[in-house]
Design a protein around this motif. Sequence first.
Motif, short mmCIF file in Angstrom:
data_model
loop_
_atom_site.label_atom_id
_atom_site.label_comp_id
_atom_site.label_asym_id
_atom_site.label_seq_id
_atom_site.Cartn_x
_atom_site.Cartn_y
_atom_site.Cartn_z
N PRO A 6 0.82 -1.22 0.00
CA PRO A 6 0.00 0.00 0.00
C PRO A 6 0.85 1.27 0.00
O PRO A 6 1.75 1.43 0.84
N LEU A 59 -10.79 -8.36 1.42
CA LEU A 59 -10.25 -7.03 1.69
C LEU A 59 -9.33 -6.63 0.55
O LEU A 59 -8.53 -7.44 0.07
N LEU A 61 -6.66 -3.64 -0.20
CA LEU A 61 -5.96 -2.48 0.34
C LEU A 61 -5.55 -1.47 -0.73
O LEU A 61 -5.27 -0.32 -0.41
N SER A 68 -9.42 7.24 -7.80
CA SER A 68 -8.47 7.17 -6.69
C SER A 68 -7.13 7.80 -7.04
O SER A 68 -6.51 8.45 -6.20
N GLY A 107 -4.32 6.27 2.25
CA GLY A 107 -4.74 4.88 2.35
C GLY A 107 -6.24 4.72 2.17
O GLY A 107 -6.71 3.78 1.52
N ALA A 108 -7.01 5.66 2.74
CA ALA A 108 -8.47 5.60 2.59
C ALA A 108 -8.89 5.78 1.14
O ALA A 108 -9.85 5.15 0.68
N ALA A 111 -8.40 2.45 -0.56
CA ALA A 111 -9.05 1.29 0.04
C ALA A 111 -10.18 0.80 -0.84
O ALA A 111 -11.04 1.58 -1.27
N ASP A 113 -12.27 -1.75 0.17
CA ASP A 113 -13.30 -2.37 0.99
C ASP A 113 -13.61 -1.47 2.18
O ASP A 113 -12.81 -0.60 2.56
N SER A 116 -11.18 -1.73 5.49
CA SER A 116 -9.92 -0.98 5.34
C SER A 116 -10.19 0.52 5.39
O SER A 116 -9.42 1.28 6.00
N LEU A 117 -11.28 0.94 4.75
CA LEU A 117 -11.65 2.35 4.80
C LEU A 117 -11.87 2.80 6.24
O LEU A 117 -11.40 3.88 6.64
N TYR A 120 -8.45 3.27 8.13
CA TYR A 120 -7.79 4.52 7.74
C TYR A 120 -8.61 5.74 8.19
O TYR A 120 -8.04 6.78 8.55
#
Length: 563
Positions: A6, A59, A61, A68, A107-108, A111, A113, A116-117, A120
């Motif tokens: 990530p 998941l 990441l 994005s 990271g969010a 993400a 999923d 994971s969101l 973060y």
Amino acid sequence: MSADFPVALVLIVGSLFVPLLRGRWRAGYLLLLPVVAFLWLLALPHGEYARFELLGQTLVLMRVDRLSLLFGYIFLIAVFLNVVFSLHEQDNAQQVSGLFYSGAALGAVFAGDLFSLFVYWELTAISSVLLVWAGGTDRAFRAGMRYVIVHLGSGMLLLAGTVLHVAQGGTLEFGRFALDSAGSYLILAAFGVKCSFPLLHNWLQDAYPEASATGMVVLSAFTTKLGIYALARGFPGTEMLVWIGTLMTLFPIFYAVIENDLRRVLAYSVTNQLGFMVVGIGVGTEMAINGAVAHAFADILFKALLLMSMGAVLLRTGTAKGSELGGLYKSMPWTTGFCIVGAASISAFPLFSGFVTKSMIMAAVAGEGYLYVWLVLLFASAGVLEHAGIKIPYFAFFAHDSGKRCAEAPRNMLVAMAAASALCIGIGVFPDALYAILPYTVEYVPYTAAHVLMQLQLLVFAVLAVFALMRSGLYPPEIRAVNLDFDWFYRVPGRNLAGFVIGSAARVREQLAGWGQVWAVQLCERLYRQHGPQGMLGRTWPTGSMALWVMALLLAYLLLYYL
């Protein structure tokens, strides 16, 4: 690096080594981190990476697509500018938390999923509050506590919504949601907190202006824009957002006009500009989504530029209140010029970034037949010129001469402001460079005679209206005052209500204690006979219900303890 690593970890892990370095090594290291992450993004192909299974759910990441990547690019550009702007400082807490916070936001964005969101999401709240506390005052501490309560509450809403969504047959995939269940409404509410929806907005105006000179610049770039990204990903075309966004563009103008603290004026301006983006997401067409995310891209830059100029003023004079400033163009000419560039950009002057992004939203709104919304946005655009385009530079650098004479901003601050100014002008002059990375193909041409003439007419009318109000004495003067907003209703009556409830509970407890233990023993025996050896707590409760109760108990505890 592998695509399965990530990109957020470059900043998150990298931030932990900052305290070990000093001097030029620290400066070079801080500048290198966002550059490495940016180059890595440029090399990543579209797709999903870092996938693994957890409890029967997938998941993801790292989900790389045009949406994005757009936010990834601008977040890393903002990190680089923020690092340059703060190079004169050696505050470990601010530099570590700033990098960690921006890494969590990054990271969010990638993400794929909801779990994971959520992780973060909460990391952004925990790390960013340190930037509020860096203000170093009692007001900053109290505002920071309210800030973290709100954002941890937003995370609890997201978690509860996720649990209910999965329990009702959904998956953990972070994609488009339909507003047809309690879970989706809770997720929308979580995103709405980040976006400072009306009545959920006060955390922004309460906390941001209490941060340090550099802290507010960092804060402005990530939290609210992460909310915009989440809405664009999860709820495009949700008509409710059109009306929410319209209100967001309107009400902050009136607060900003009467506000004396210029950093708080810009905090209200954040909500105002977010409203344009929320409207675009609510309209939901390809042009509207392009306009919303393009305006988010531009807003990060011109809002950072305005906040940098006010941060430099705060650093040199010790205040950002309009009633105590004026005449600073004599001492800080470069900062004045950069502030004017930011003011022209946010006001959507032709050849500046706001013109080529906001006009796309306006065109999409008009094209879908939202006439009244378009008229409100037109009025709000004139209001932006008044409170951000004119008020900020006028009362800080011109107006009456406050007699303050100070040094120009530090060189690193000037370099950061110059770079942000170049980007604001570059996007305005060469919009195709930004249009090329938007989620959908762009067929919009901003520089037509009709667009330019209409915008110039609007700007001229707004300028004349402001000066007419000033000459007539109707324009609100810059005075030392406290302006009440909606947060008064939960900060004052709420605190009094909490005190009453706690006092009443204590009195009830004392009364019950006087009755002895016999009744309690009899009740326990009765419950044992009815529910068996396990008791009531041994029953099987729905997961969604338990999540909601846990969220409610946590929020109640935090509110009662810190309000």
